[in-house]
Design an enzyme around this catalytic site. Structure first.
Site: not given
Ligand code: KQY
Length: 372
Positions: A356
């Site tokens: 992520c």
């Molecule tokens: O896992 C993701 N791709 C993004 C997560 C965003 C979390 C914001 N608190």
């Protein structure tokens, strides 16, 4: 903002390569906001720096950072990591960054999707998100890559491709009315095909239990190579993740990809359940519009959320009872690469993991039939 291309990537001969294909770099953004990262984001910054160093040994890393944190970030990272000033709202380059594309003439371009912080005013994770929304075009400008502006909301972590025409995503996320309520399932598929250079969709159902992104596929499953999918799998039938993984496995085994292949499904263990401690929860600042962090809440821990670099696969260490088992499975899937674990709990506490926070730049290559 730079000019946009008027046709679609597919019409211009561009495609998103599989992430396991060669890269020429990787982007990450520096964490800072105290209502998502505990203790003023200091532990998260250490974790991001460790991920950046681990990847930089394989793919050259660029770190995007605010003016306020620039000097600190520069002083923490190795000189070989490029640090550039870009304003962001948080630090999820997979989701706010561009999706890079290549063609077979050595070209590289990017898609700038609309971004609404994982659901906008209907379940989104913070407000405002306008700085994140501008990140993709800035990254493309710095990389000298021309830009397609996509007419739909999409986060990079909500799709995976095999680079040979197949897209995989969850219904929970892509069909959620908080992303593109005006588009039907068929219109979403069509927009993905046009912007990723693909022609076959594999729909999974729900994403990992409790995922605050509304079920991004990048926590649930990914392609290790064309025809092979890694899937997080909870063996414990009483774990709500079990039914989700079992359903995903069934759908994958019933599917064929764009080239008509049946898929081999390789299970990765599901860590935990991993939950947030009282001490961790109390280190996050409360703020209006931000997701509260409560002691005991289950975190969305998944080994699928790894980064496949050119020479090393960088994966999250999440649970010492199964980290080694996950590493062994990844070694078997990527026999030519080192498999390197990085402590990732601090990233997990913010709501995501290594995949992520990263965005690979695929290597541009002219195919020999084009160059003659
Ligand atoms: O896992 C993701 N791709 C993004 C997560 C965003 C979390 C914001 N608190």
């Amino acid at each position: 903002m730079s000019a946009t291309l008027s046709r679609t990537p597919a019409a211009d001969g561009y495609r998103m390569p599989g992430e396991f294909e060669p890269h020429c770099g990787c982007w990450i953004a520096w964490p800072e906001r105290p209502d998502n990262w505990r203790l003023g984001a200091k532990p998260a910054q250490a974790a991001y720096a460790a991920v950046a160093e681990a990847i930089n040994a394989s793919d050259p890393v660029t770190m995007a950072v605010s003016d306020a944190q620039f000097e600190h970030c520069r002083s923490v990272l190795s000189p070989s990591i490029r640090v550039v000033e870009i304003s962001t709202d948080d630090a999820w380059m997979r989701d706010m960054g561009p999706t890079f594309l290549v063609d077979d003439r050595g070209g590289r371009r990017g898609v700038d999707w609309r971004f609404n912080a994982w659901g906008g005013l209907h379940g989104g994770l913070y407000f405002p998100w306008d700085r994140d929304e501008r990140v993709a075009s800035k990254v493309l400008e710095i990389e000298g890559a021309e830009r397609y502006r996509a007419p739909m909301v999409l986060e990079g972590g909500s799709i995976h491709v095999d680079g040979q025409g197949t897209v995989m995503a969850t219904e929970e996320c892509l069909l959620n009315p908080n992303r593109n309520p005006e588009l039907s399932r068929e219109q979403i598929e069509q927009a993905l095909f046009e912007h990723l250079g693909a022609e076959k969709m594999i729909w999974l159902g729900r994403g990992v239990f409790g995922d605050e992104t509304d079920g991004h596929v990048d926590n649930l499953a990914c392609f290790a190579r064309p025809g092979v999918v890694l899937l997080t799998y909870a063996e414990d039938r009483s774990d709500p993740q079990h039914a989700i993984s079992a359903d995903a496995q069934q759908r994958l085994q019933a599917a064929t990809d764009a080239r008509g292949r049946r898929l081999e499904v390789v299970r990765l263990p599901s860590p935990g359940p991993v939950t947030i401690t009282e001490e961790e929860a109390s280190g996050v600042d409360a703020a209006e519009g931000s997701l509260p962090r409560r002691a005991g809440d289950r975190l969305t821990a998944s080994y699928v959320n790894f980064y496949p670099g050119n020479s090393r696969v960088v994966f999250p260490l999440l649970d010492e009872r199964c980290d080694e088992q996950a590493a062994d499975i990844l070694r078997r899937c990527f026999p030519e690469r080192d498999v390197v674990g990085v402590p990732a709990r601090e990233i997990l506490l913010g709501g995501g993991n290594i995949h992520c926070i990263t965005q690979q730049i695929p290597a541009a290559r002219a195919s020999s039939s084009v160059t003659g």
